[in-house]
Design a protein around this motif. Structure first.
Motif, short mmCIF file in Angstrom:
data_model
loop_
_atom_site.label_atom_id
_atom_site.label_comp_id
_atom_site.label_asym_id
_atom_site.label_seq_id
_atom_site.Cartn_x
_atom_site.Cartn_y
_atom_site.Cartn_z
N ILE A 31 -3.91 6.21 0.16
CA ILE A 31 -4.61 6.42 1.43
C ILE A 31 -5.81 7.35 1.24
CG2 ILE A 31 -4.39 7.35 3.77
CD1 ILE A 31 -1.44 6.39 3.63
N GLU A 70 -6.82 2.81 4.41
CA GLU A 70 -6.55 3.70 5.54
C GLU A 70 -5.20 3.44 6.18
OE1 GLU A 70 -10.79 5.30 6.97
OE2 GLU A 70 -10.02 3.64 8.14
N GLU A 71 -4.67 4.51 6.75
CA GLU A 71 -3.45 4.43 7.55
C GLU A 71 -3.86 4.57 9.00
OE1 GLU A 71 0.59 5.95 6.38
OE2 GLU A 71 -0.06 7.53 7.78
N ARG A 102 -6.52 -2.18 3.52
CA ARG A 102 -7.57 -1.96 2.51
C ARG A 102 -8.84 -2.67 2.98
NH1 ARG A 102 -3.15 -3.50 -0.84
NH2 ARG A 102 -2.51 -1.82 -2.24
N ILE A 132 0.85 -1.19 0.00
CA ILE A 132 0.00 0.00 0.00
C ILE A 132 0.89 1.24 0.00
CG2 ILE A 132 -1.74 1.32 1.25
CD1 ILE A 132 -2.72 -1.35 2.44
N ARG A 184 -7.72 8.03 7.67
CA ARG A 184 -6.78 7.76 8.76
C ARG A 184 -7.54 7.40 10.04
NH1 ARG A 184 -2.04 9.08 6.59
NH2 ARG A 184 -1.97 10.73 5.05
N ARG A 228 -1.11 0.14 7.45
CA ARG A 228 -2.03 0.46 6.35
C ARG A 228 -2.86 -0.77 6.01
NH1 ARG A 228 2.43 3.72 2.73
NH2 ARG A 228 2.50 5.56 4.10
#
Length: 175
Positions: free
Chosen positions: A24, A66-67, A138, A19, A27, A136
């Motif tokens: 991104i 997302e992180e 998905r 990723i 968060r 990270r």
């Protein structure tokens, strides 16, 4: 749909794709910590909230990337085992309470317990007191509810757990 048409046969495992930062779309922050009121037994929580079965703590978008910044409060006497159901995560970095990299063997804060973890895919990992991991993930194939928690059973049972919900992007409502 293709999986349903094929009778849900298992396909050959394909390694997860790395990723990149450009992917991104959101968060998240999660702080694992102990609650120790004077004269009482300590309990455990995430983001200052003990687990409540009916509460959805995070609503996440299907198709999102997302992180996460997941940390354990500095000064706690125990480490915590971060575990998330459904979606694995890729480890980007882990830093100590002073912000120093603990993965890199050349770092003055190198911690051999974390050697070689950059880029690894996991569904759980130990976070030492004061450490922060950048991860990270998905949300690709699952719509519904699941949990993240400390994989130390007593900590999860005492409140160190959250409910998450993945929804189609058109129905997302932040709570």
């Amino acid at each position: 749909i293709a999986d349903l048409r094929s009778g849900l046969r298992l396909n050959a495992f394909v390694p997860h794709r790395t990723i990149g930062a450009s992917e991104i779309t959101g968060r998240q922050i999660a702080l694992f910590h102990n609650i120790a009121p004077a004269g009482q037994e300590p309990t455990f929580a995430i983001d200052d909230r003990k687990y409540e079965h009916e509460r959805i703590d995070r609503v996440l978008p299907l198709g999102g990337v997302e992180e996460w910044r997941v940390s354990t409060e500095a000064g706690t006497l125990v480490d915590h085992q971060f575990h998330i159901h459904v979606n694995p995560f890729q480890i980007v970095s882990i830093r100590n309470a002073n912000g120093l990299d603990v993965i890199d063997a050349e770092s003055p804060a190198h911690d051999p317990d974390y050697a070689g973890l950059i880029g690894q895919w996991r569904d759980s990992m130990t976070l030492k007191s004061g450490y922060e991991a950048v991860l990270r993930t998905r949300y690709e194939r699952f719509i519904g509810d699941f949990v993240l928690h400390c994989h130390i059973v007593q900590h999860g049972d005492q409140g160190m757990m959250q409910n998450l919900r993945i929804v189609p992007p058109s129905s997302r409502r932040d709570r």
